[in-house]
Design a protein around this motif. Structure first.
Motif, PDB file in Angstrom:
ATOM      1  N   VAL A  65     -10.387  -1.957   5.862  1.00  0.00           N
ATOM      2  CA  VAL A  65      -9.865  -1.442   4.590  1.00  0.00           C
ATOM      3  C   VAL A  65     -10.781  -0.345   4.072  1.00  0.00           C
ATOM      4  O   VAL A  65     -11.937  -0.236   4.473  1.00  0.00           O
ATOM      5  N   GLU A  66     -10.230   0.479   3.175  1.00  0.00           N
ATOM      6  CA  GLU A  66     -10.991   1.511   2.476  1.00  0.00           C
ATOM      7  C   GLU A  66     -10.818   1.277   0.987  1.00  0.00           C
ATOM      8  O   GLU A  66      -9.761   0.805   0.554  1.00  0.00           O
ATOM      9  N   SER A  67     -11.830   1.625   0.217  1.00  0.00           N
ATOM     10  CA  SER A  67     -11.712   1.455  -1.225  1.00  0.00           C
ATOM     11  C   SER A  67     -11.661   2.809  -1.918  1.00  0.00           C
ATOM     12  O   SER A  67     -12.236   3.781  -1.444  1.00  0.00           O
ATOM     13  N   PHE A 105     -13.313  -8.653   0.929  1.00  0.00           N
ATOM     14  CA  PHE A 105     -13.003  -7.236   1.113  1.00  0.00           C
ATOM     15  C   PHE A 105     -14.254  -6.408   1.379  1.00  0.00           C
ATOM     16  O   PHE A 105     -14.175  -5.361   2.022  1.00  0.00           O
ATOM     17  N   TYR A 143      -7.594  -0.827  -2.928  1.00  0.00           N
ATOM     18  CA  TYR A 143      -7.818  -0.843  -1.483  1.00  0.00           C
ATOM     19  C   TYR A 143      -6.582  -0.393  -0.725  1.00  0.00           C
ATOM     20  O   TYR A 143      -5.454  -0.652  -1.147  1.00  0.00           O
ATOM     21  N   ARG A 161     -14.260  -4.126   4.624  1.00  0.00           N
ATOM     22  CA  ARG A 161     -14.610  -2.710   4.522  1.00  0.00           C
ATOM     23  C   ARG A 161     -15.692  -2.352   5.539  1.00  0.00           C
ATOM     24  O   ARG A 161     -15.636  -1.301   6.175  1.00  0.00           O
ATOM     25  N   PRO A 185      -3.174   2.661  -3.723  1.00  0.00           N
ATOM     26  CA  PRO A 185      -4.195   1.619  -3.577  1.00  0.00           C
ATOM     27  C   PRO A 185      -3.802   0.330  -4.308  1.00  0.00           C
ATOM     28  O   PRO A 185      -3.222   0.370  -5.384  1.00  0.00           O
ATOM     29  N   GLU A 205       0.792  -1.224   0.000  1.00  0.00           N
ATOM     30  CA  GLU A 205       0.000   0.000   0.000  1.00  0.00           C
ATOM     31  C   GLU A 205       0.827   1.279   0.000  1.00  0.00           C
ATOM     32  O   GLU A 205       0.307   2.343  -0.301  1.00  0.00           O
TER      33      GLU A 205
END
Length: 189
Positions: free
Chosen positions: A55-57, A46, A65, A50, A25, A21
């Motif tokens: 995690v964030e997208s 995922f 991610y 989330r 992303p 990361e």
């Protein structure tokens, strides 16, 4: 008690994500290819990660991610719980009705043994962070390179040579009249 592929794949994918990361992303397609995990399965995992704010997208080109929290703030237990992985060695699912669904006081003779094992497993998995696992991979010599497309700089000297070559090719080609309508096409034929 055994950890199913759901928990194993989730932890593996999270290590892959945490390792990469720093370059931006990370795509699920990339994780899928590197770790040999089905893309559709990763999408399901995922989605759950989330929802648990692990995690964030990011959408769009260059999307993927990233971690929603620092790697040292995410435990292996967090990941496993987020993907609905049961951490239970008891036969009854911790309910205490080992012999019969109806009798809630029908515990087996080893119920306390498995309950204590559950507590130790959760305690251990809660003590191991994603950062610990990343450090472990780095100490093994895992090298991470940014595999995203890089813009290639063309040196001015090379640019001139290719422009000259393009002009020379144009001059060599026989000139034909420009056909810009059906009528001109009929006249030429």
């Amino acid at each position: 008690m055994r950890l199913t592929t759901k928990g194993r794949f989730a932890v593996t994918a999270m290590i892959d994500l945490a390792l990469r990361e720093a370059h931006g992303p990370v795509t699920l397609a990339g994780i899928s290819q590197r770790q040999k995990i089905s893309l559709s399965y990763l999408e399901q995992l995922f989605g759950k990660l989330r929802r648990f704010n692990i995690v964030e997208s990011t959408r769009g080109p260059g999307g993927g991610y990233t971690l929603a929290r620092k790697a040292e703030e995410v435990s292996v237990a967090d990941i496993i719980v987020a993907v609905d992985e049961p951490l239970d060695a008891t036969q009854c699912g911790g309910k205490g009705n080992c012999h019969s669904e109806e009798d809630t006081h029908s515990r087996c003779m080893t119920h306390d043994l498995w309950t204590n094992l559950n507590a130790k497993m959760v305690e251990y998995l809660d003590s191991v962070t994603l950062r610990d696992l990343v450090k472990q991979q780095e100490s093994r010599g895992v090298v991470i390179a940014d595999m995203r497309e890089k813009k290639v700089r063309v040196e001015p000297a090379k640019l001139k040579k290719t422009a000259v070559a393009a002009v020379t090719k144009k001059e060599e080609a026989p000139k034909r009249p420009l056909i810009n309508s059906v009528f001109n096409l009929a006249r030429q034929g």
